[in-house]
Enzyme design. Structure first.
Site: not given
Ligand code: NAD
Ligand code: UDP
Length: 336
Positions: A152, A148, A124
């Site tokens: 990362k 958070y 991120s």
């Molecule tokens: P999200 O919460 O929609 O998707 C993450 C998924 O991981 C969910 O479906 C959740 O059920 C699953 N999950 C979490 N812990 C788990 C575990 N222990 N075992 C199995 N499944 C598990 O999030 P997103 O927005 O799709 O983000 C995806 C990735 O991108 C994450 O790593 C997040 O930190 C990173 N990210 C997101 C953003 C954003 O703005 N959305 C920005 C930068 C980075």
């Protein structure tokens, strides 16, 4: 390629699954559904016309995860699964460190055991903290300002150390800027639990009448209109970035880091105005105080990914606003 997508029913994961299938890859999703719904699979079927293999597994259960590696012949992992709420991470550091770091360690252990050596990792822009200057290159200092962000940064270090110690691995670390928008079908999108923390889901919920008004966090920043500036990127462009980086993994060892952003900043007011214009709907808002920890301006230098991955974000902020609203309307009408 057969790609294991952890967190594949989540927001970015589900869009990436669509891009992978459209580009001829096979997918198996692992998700514990802690922040997503099983019905995403039906909607992925409607979009792709493919039945996608799915295993409901918590990554912290290494025995169950190991069985997935036994059951499927996996070539590569895209690791999305993590907790992602900044505010919650400050209140629940143990849960965040355990899930985000423990999950990655279990994935790496299973990969090594089953001779899978390619992984894409969701990092991120928040690893940069408050940047000294914008646009931010990948070489900018790493100084995350919340739990958070630290999860990362620690995961990035784990990947660097692992690739230094074992030259069979290749890792691609992708630092996302601000993903918004949804698939153009309106069938999948971001479904935040409870009150949204992020700007776009808040805007769509106010427009839908679920929340009374948006509070703009500060209009006294040193930006053109005084409100915070961010690098919004359409989630489908972001998803395509994951497909593009698979080529790098095929041809390289070690690790690489890429910013995935548009390379241009939009202010809060610009985003609200564009949303109102393209969707012909009013967003009720008030100006409030700054949110603690927010940077005034944060946008990427995406030129490394543009040049080396032959990838570029192509969708406009109008596309982002239109698709976010389409998804919100679908989610409401379907009670999602
Ligand atoms: P999200 O919460 O929609 O998707 C993450 C998924 O991981 C969910 O479906 C959740 O059920 C699953 N999950 C979490 N812990 C788990 C575990 N222990 N075992 C199995 N499944 C598990 O999030 P997103 O927005 O799709 O983000 C995806 C990735 O991108 C994450 O790593 C997040 O930190 C990173 N990210 C997101 C953003 C954003 O703005 N959305 C920005 C930068 C980075
Ligand atoms: N923001 C806002 N009101 C909200 C949520 C966010 O004014 O209800 C602002 C926030 O201060 C920042 C921008 O919108 O300038 C993007 O915030 P978001 O939380 O979506 O992303 P991040 O700050 O994590 O990059």
């Amino acid at each position: 390629m057969r790609v294991l997508v952890t967190g594949g029913t989540g927001y970015i994961g589900s869009h990436t699954v669509v891009s992978l299938i459209e580009n001829g890859h096979d997918v198996v999703i692992v998700d514990n559904l802690s922040n997503s719904k099983i019905s995403v699979l039906d909607r992925l079927y409607q979009i792709t016309n493919h039945n996608i293999d799915f295993e409901k597994i918590d990554l912290l259960d290494i025995d169950l995860l190991d069985e997935v590696f036994v059951k499927y012949s996996i070539d590569c992992v895209i690791h999305f699964a993590a907790f992602k709420a900044v505010g919650e991470s400050q209140e629940k550091p143990i849960e965040y460190y355990k899930n985000n770091i423990g999950g990655l360690l279990n994935v790496l252990q299973c990969m090594r055991k089953h001779n899978v050596f390619k992984l894409v990792f969701s990092s991120s822009a928040c690893v940069y903290g408050t940047p000294d200057c914008c646009p931010i290159p990948e070489t900018a200092p790493i100084r995350p300002q919340n739990v958070y962000g630290r999860t990362k940064a620690i995961c990035e270090d784990i990947l660097k150390d692992t690739s230094n110690a074992d030259n069979r691995f290749s890792f691609a670390i992708l630092r996302y800027f601000n993903p918004i928008g949804a698939h153009e079908s309106g069938l999948i999108g971001e479904a935040p639990n409870g009150i949204p923390n992020n700007l776009m889901p808040y805007i769509t919920q106010v427009a839908a009448g679920i929340r009374e008004k948006l509070t703009v966090f500060g209009n006294d920043y040193p930006t053109e209109d005084g409100t915070g500036v961010r690098d919004y990127i359409h989630v489908c462009d972001l998803a395509d970035g994951h497909v593009a980086v698979l080529n790098w993994l095929d041809n390289n060892k070690g690790y690489c880091i890429y910013n995935l952003g548009c390379g241009r900043g939009y202010s809060v007011l610009e985003l609200i105005n564009t949303f109102e214009k393209v969707n012909d709907i009013k967003v009720n808002y008030v100006i409030g105080p700054r949110r603690s920890g927010d940077a005034a301006t944060c946008f990427s230098d995406p030129s490394k990914a543009n040049n080396e991955l032959n990838w570029k974000a192509v969708k406009t902020v109008e596309d982002m606003c239109r698709d976010s609203w389409k998804w919100e309307c679908y989610a409401r009408s379907s009670n999602l």
